[in-house]
Design an enzyme around this catalytic site. Structure first.
Site, short mmCIF file in Angstrom:
data_model
loop_
_atom_site.label_atom_id
_atom_site.label_comp_id
_atom_site.label_asym_id
_atom_site.label_seq_id
_atom_site.Cartn_x
_atom_site.Cartn_y
_atom_site.Cartn_z
N LYS A 126 0.25 -55.13 17.52
CA LYS A 126 -1.13 -54.94 17.06
C LYS A 126 -1.16 -53.91 15.93
O LYS A 126 -0.68 -52.79 16.10
CB LYS A 126 -1.96 -54.39 18.21
CG LYS A 126 -2.90 -55.37 18.83
CD LYS A 126 -3.72 -54.64 19.86
CE LYS A 126 -4.86 -55.47 20.33
NZ LYS A 126 -5.69 -54.71 21.27
C1 E4P Z 1 -8.42 -55.97 22.65
O1 E4P Z 1 -7.59 -56.42 21.91
C2 E4P Z 1 -9.26 -54.81 22.28
O2 E4P Z 1 -8.46 -53.70 22.02
C3 E4P Z 1 -10.29 -54.53 23.35
O3 E4P Z 1 -10.91 -55.75 23.68
C4 E4P Z 1 -11.32 -53.50 22.91
O4 E4P Z 1 -12.35 -53.45 23.87
P1 E4P Z 1 -13.45 -52.30 23.92
O5 E4P Z 1 -14.31 -52.43 22.70
O6 E4P Z 1 -14.21 -52.58 25.17
O7 E4P Z 1 -12.73 -50.99 23.96
#
Ligand code: E4P
Length: 304
Positions: free
Chosen positions: A98
């Site tokens: 990521k």
């Molecule tokens: C997934 O890839 C993201 O990092 C995650 O869904 C972020 O979620 P949040 O906005 O609830 O922290």
């Protein structure tokens, strides 16, 4: 639509994978912090390397696991991505790295494009990239052009942003009817346009009330997290872009339905929200009634 579980908690990943409906896992530094806090809270120590390897093994081959870099410059992000890939991909050949779409910490700073360059460099080396923290269709287009295998629009955070701008009080998991906001916005605009009929368009546009009504409940033309995903899907379809869209930052089950309707390739969903997908009071009532109605003759059929 594929379902990823959005957690770094090993017990949640194990449990969700055992249900047979999980196609992948996404983590981020905040999710890892929550998992570590839970382990430590239980009085145990955590060996991060063993723990992360276990996550990859539990997900298993064919279920991508997104692991995020923590630095903000190209050189460091590339090094970290390669380290993560080297250490954890051999476990189940499922690691995806990521990379945030923009690593500037200050909005007023000039953008350094390190994130895009990192995505390009790593994907050219054959390391699959999940471009994260996507908040606009434009960012999603750039992520795809740079070679990201996945783009993760943060739907819930866009919803939070719009609701805050509107001054709406909300709980994090509340479903909110953004279509209604759009209708209200249109009516407000129509009202001003009707009242000012006959005026030249330029003066209408400059009228303070009209100006305030334009873009009501929107973030630069995006009306909600679902709307963001719809727009990205449309752009990707227009150009047959192979990057898969992971609808992320999901808050509630109805959002998942809307993501599926929008054609998102994947939704990454927090564990409690996946559980919520099965719930309905009439299902519970139905199973109670069916259980009560089982006649002995029917039961005997299964006892022989
Ligand atoms: C997934 O890839 C993201 O990092 C995650 O869904 C972020 O979620 P949040 O906005 O609830 O922290």
């Amino acid at each position: 639509m594929k379902i990823f579980v959005d957690t770094a908690k090993l017990d949640e990943i194990k449990e969700a994978c055992s249900w047979g409906i999980v196609d992948g896992v996404t983590t981020n530094p905040s999710l890892i912090k929550r998992a570590v806090d839970e382990v430590k809270g239980g009085g145990k120590r955590i060996d991060m390397e063993t723990y992360m390897r276990e996550i990859c093994k539990t997900a298993g081959k064919g279920r991508p696991v997104s692991l995020e870099v923590i630095s903000l410059t190209m050189k460091e992000m590339v090094e970290e991505a390669e380290l993560l890939y080297r250490k954890f991909n051999p476990a189940a050949e499922n690691v995806v790295i990521k990379i945030p779409i923009n690593t500037n910490l200050d909005e007023s700073e000039e953008i350094d494009y390190d994130a895009l360059k990192t995505i390009k460099k790593l994907s050219r080396k054959g390391i699959p990239i999940n471009a994260t923290l996507i908040m606009t269709p434009e960012q999603a287009l750039l992520a795809a052009k740079a070679g990201a295998s996945y783009a993760s629009p943060f739907a819930g955070r866009i919803d939070d942003y719009i609701r805050k701008k509107l001054g709406i009080e909300f709980g994090k998991v509340d479903y909110f009817d953004f279509d209604l906001i759009e209708k209200i916005g249109r009516q407000r605009l129509d009202k001003h346009l009707k009242n000012s009929r006959g005026e030249p368009v330029a003066s209408l546009y400059l009228n303070k009330e009209t100006k305030n009504s334009i873009g009501f409940g929107q973030d630069n033309g995006i009306g909600s997290g679902v709307n963001l995903v719809k727009s990205i899907m449309k752009i990707y379809r227009n150009y047959e872009i192979p990057t898969e869209v992971i609808a992320a930052s999901i808050r509630n089950t109805r959002q998942i339905r809307q993501m599926a309707e929008a054609g998102a390739h994947i939704a990454t969903i927090p564990f409690p929200v996946i559980r919520g997908m099965l719930q309905h009071p009439k299902t519970v009532e139905g199973i109670k009634n069916f259980s009560a109605d089982v006649v002995p003759e029917y039961r005997e059929l299964f006892q022989s």
